[in-house]
Design an enzyme around this catalytic site. Structure first.
Site, PDB file in Angstrom:
ATOM      1  N   ASP A   1       0.683  -1.269   0.130  1.00 42.77           N
ATOM      2  CA  ASP A   1      -0.062   0.025  -0.010  1.00 42.77           C
ATOM      3  C   ASP A   1       0.865   1.459  -0.151  1.00 42.77           C
ATOM      4  OD1 ASP A   1       0.847  -0.967   2.450  1.00 42.77           O
ATOM      5  OD2 ASP A   1      -0.531   0.653   3.404  1.00 42.77           O
TER       6      ASP A   1
ATOM      7  N   LYS B   1      -6.340  -0.009   6.696  1.00 44.34           N
ATOM      8  CA  LYS B   1      -5.260   0.281   7.488  1.00 44.34           C
ATOM      9  C   LYS B   1      -4.848   1.581   7.864  1.00 44.34           C
ATOM     10  CE  LYS B   1      -0.689   1.121   6.587  1.00 44.34           C
ATOM     11  NZ  LYS B   1       0.675   1.077   5.717  1.00 44.34           N
TER      12      LYS B   1
ATOM     13  N   GLU C   1      -2.449   0.409  13.701  1.00 39.99           N
ATOM     14  CA  GLU C   1      -0.863   0.600  13.466  1.00 39.99           C
ATOM     15  C   GLU C   1      -0.279   1.663  14.251  1.00 39.99           C
ATOM     16  OE1 GLU C   1       0.302   0.074   9.378  1.00 39.99           O
ATOM     17  OE2 GLU C   1       2.557   0.139   9.988  1.00 39.99           O
TER      18      GLU C   1
ATOM     19  N   GLU D   1       2.999   2.797  14.691  1.00 43.82           N
ATOM     20  CA  GLU D   1       4.263   2.198  14.573  1.00 43.82           C
ATOM     21  C   GLU D   1       5.429   2.885  15.513  1.00 43.82           C
ATOM     22  OE1 GLU D   1       5.755   1.728  10.431  1.00 43.82           O
ATOM     23  OE2 GLU D   1       7.990   1.757  11.177  1.00 43.82           O
TER      24      GLU D   1
ATOM     25  N   LYS E   1      -1.334  -4.133  14.265  1.00 46.62           N
ATOM     26  CA  LYS E   1      -0.026  -4.090  13.560  1.00 46.62           C
ATOM     27  C   LYS E   1       0.917  -3.414  14.150  1.00 46.62           C
ATOM     28  CE  LYS E   1       1.868  -3.294   8.727  1.00 46.62           C
ATOM     29  NZ  LYS E   1       1.534  -3.350   7.283  1.00 46.62           N
TER      30      LYS E   1
ATOM     31  N   SER F   1       2.516  -8.640   8.618  1.00 46.90           N
ATOM     32  CA  SER F   1       2.096  -7.734   7.767  1.00 46.90           C
ATOM     33  C   SER F   1       3.220  -6.784   6.979  1.00 46.90           C
ATOM     34  CB  SER F   1       0.728  -6.847   8.058  1.00 46.90           C
ATOM     35  OG  SER F   1       0.500  -5.710   7.092  1.00 46.90           O
TER      36      SER F   1
ATOM     37  N   TYR G   1       5.481   6.572   4.812  1.00 48.24           N
ATOM     38  CA  TYR G   1       4.715   5.397   3.822  1.00 48.24           C
ATOM     39  C   TYR G   1       3.923   5.921   2.753  1.00 48.24           C
ATOM     40  CZ  TYR G   1       4.111   0.773   3.004  1.00 48.24           C
ATOM     41  OH  TYR G   1       4.370  -0.660   2.236  1.00 48.24           O
TER      42      TYR G   1
HETATM   43  P1  13P Z   1       7.009  -2.241   6.567  1.00 42.26           P
HETATM   44  O1  13P Z   1       6.933  -3.978   6.982  1.00 42.26           O
HETATM   45  O2  13P Z   1       7.926  -2.063   5.329  1.00 42.26           O
HETATM   46  O3  13P Z   1       7.570  -1.732   7.920  1.00 42.26           O
HETATM   47  O4  13P Z   1       5.619  -1.871   6.029  1.00 42.26           O
HETATM   48  C1  13P Z   1       4.970  -0.801   7.030  1.00 42.26           C
HETATM   49  C2  13P Z   1       3.306  -0.902   6.694  1.00 42.26           C
HETATM   50  O5  13P Z   1       2.819  -0.001   7.353  1.00 42.26           O
HETATM   51  C3  13P Z   1       3.178  -1.400   5.502  1.00 42.26           C
HETATM   52  O6  13P Z   1       1.503  -1.554   5.268  1.00 42.26           O
END
Ligand code: 13P
Length: 398
Positions: free
Chosen positions: A73, A185, A225, A227, A267, A336, A398
């Site tokens: 994505d 997502k 997610e 991160e 995630k 993922s 991203y």
């Molecule tokens: P990565 O596995 O490259 O960290 O991907 C992060 C993401 O949010 C992809 O949807």
């Protein structure tokens, strides 16, 4: 800054399970009146939305044994960087050719249960006129969609960011569902070197919770997610402390927004040292810390924990996942990955039609390796040097 960080940690360590599970409200909200009791009852009730049963089924399908998610994505800007790395221009035709290669890899559905698409791909067809979504469904892969609108600076914070995309989200989700998407997502980030400030954590958690409620209302299983970026010199313990804080807030607000836990997927980042930390951690240590995080923060009602790779090498991400699945745990712990599934595939393709078969085979190799890791049966024997190369990029978007 140090004082602010200390305060964040203190809160993290003092949060009790009952607080993040929505079984108790924050002190400011709690009183003994009837009003408070009805508020509690709402927070605890299972969301009885029109899509509840479907959400639960979709989440279970994506979290099926021996399978995980292929994240593809990348926004057009990020996809452009990937294409540039193999000398290709960032045109719609090149993005289409690459995404077509991915979704049509023969046998992909054996290892991949869901695939996250960028909006362009959700509405795109292959060069022979099949909708990308239909190609996925034929492979028994559930199509998903990135619905966030990316990161922007968070005013009033320590140079941190927040994730946009709530405006108009309900109607976008409804349209994505019509187009065949069944999960969504939303990726927001938290930076350890920049704090994280209490403001940034709260904003990240609240945004994720609002998004999750809206996605569920429109039939999409939300992937949640937050991160925690790899950037920084910090050690594993510090990542662990920040992750505890972040997930406490996320679950608090998910509960407050009456999100159906059985109809979400998480995630998370794995608990690893910062990318610039000198002390590296073995897969066993990463697994131990990450599973401790899950034990302390994630209710078993959540059907799937689909880790992101975050700049780890392909092999590292697979080894860490494998280590987490060495013993039974209450969740479905899977993957993922974007970079950790696509990297060697993209390089093998190099934009040449004659390399499509070889690139698809490499994608299958990575997908199978992670499928085995989901079952705790992976061995890194025979892996290529390329698949062991890290992919960390400072301040990755991203
Ligand atoms: P990565 O596995 O490259 O960290 O991907 C992060 C993401 O949010 C992809 O949807």
């Amino acid at each position: 800054m140090a004082a602010a960080t200390g305060a964040v940690l203190k809160t993290a360590l003092s949060l009790r399970k009952s607080e993040w599970m929505g079984q108790a409200l924050r002190p400011t909200s709690v009183n003994t009146s009837a009003q408070s009791q009805s508020y509690n009852a709402t927070a605890l009730s299972v969301r009885a939305g029109a899509y509840s049963e479907e959400l639960i089924k979709t989440a279970k399908r994506v979290a099926s044994p021996g399978r995980g998610i292929l994240a593809m994505d990348e926004s057009n800007a990020t996809c452009g960087k990937r294409l540039a790395s193999i000398g290709l221009e960032n045109t719609e035709a090149n993005r289409q050719a690459y995404r077509q290669l991915l979704v049509s890899a023969p046998g992909l559905g054996q290892y991949i249960s869901g695939s996250i698409l960028f909006e362009e791909t959700l509405y795109q067809s292959t060069t022979d006129g099949k909708k990308m979504v239909d190609v996925l469904v034929q492979q028994d892969i559930v199509p998903g969609i990135k619905v966030d609108k990316g990161l922007v600076p968070l005013a009033g914070s320590n140079d941190e960011s927040w994730c946009q995309g709530l405006d108009g989200l309900a109607s976008r989700c409804a349209a994505y569902y019509q187009q065949g998407a069944r999960f969504a997502k939303w990726r927001t980030v938290v930076s350890i070197p920049n704090g994280p400030s209490a403001l940034a954590v709260k904003e990240a958690a609240w945004g994720l919770a609002r998004y999750a409620a809206i996605a569920q209302d429109n039939g999409l299983v939300p992937i949640v997610e937050p991160e925690i970026l790899l950037d920084g010199e910090h050690g594993l313990e510090r990542t662990f402390e920040v992750a505890l804080k972040v997930w406490a807030e996320v679950f608090f607000y998910l509960a407050e927004n009456n999100v159906l836990f059985e109809g979400i997927l998480l995630k998370p980042s794995m608990v690893t040292p910062g990318a610039e930390c000198k002390d590296r951690a073995s897969p066993e240590t990463v697994a131990q810390y990450t599973l401790n995080l899950l034990r302390r923060r994630v209710p078993p009602a959540v059907p799937g924990i689909m880790f992101l790779s975050g700049g780890q090498s392909e092999v590292e991400a697979t080894l860490n996942l494998n280590a987490m699945n060495q013993a039974p745990n209450p969740w479905h712990v899977s993957f993922s990955y974007a970079r950790a599934l696509q990297n060697t595939c993209l390089k093998t393709w190099a934009g040449r039609p004659e390399n499509v078969d070889a690139a698809q085979k490499i994608l299958l190799v990575r997908a199978k390796a992670n499928s085995l890791a989901q079952l705790g049966k992976y061995s890194a024997e025979g892996e290529s040097a390329e698949s062991k190369e890290g992919m960390f990029v400072k301040g990755y978007t991203y």
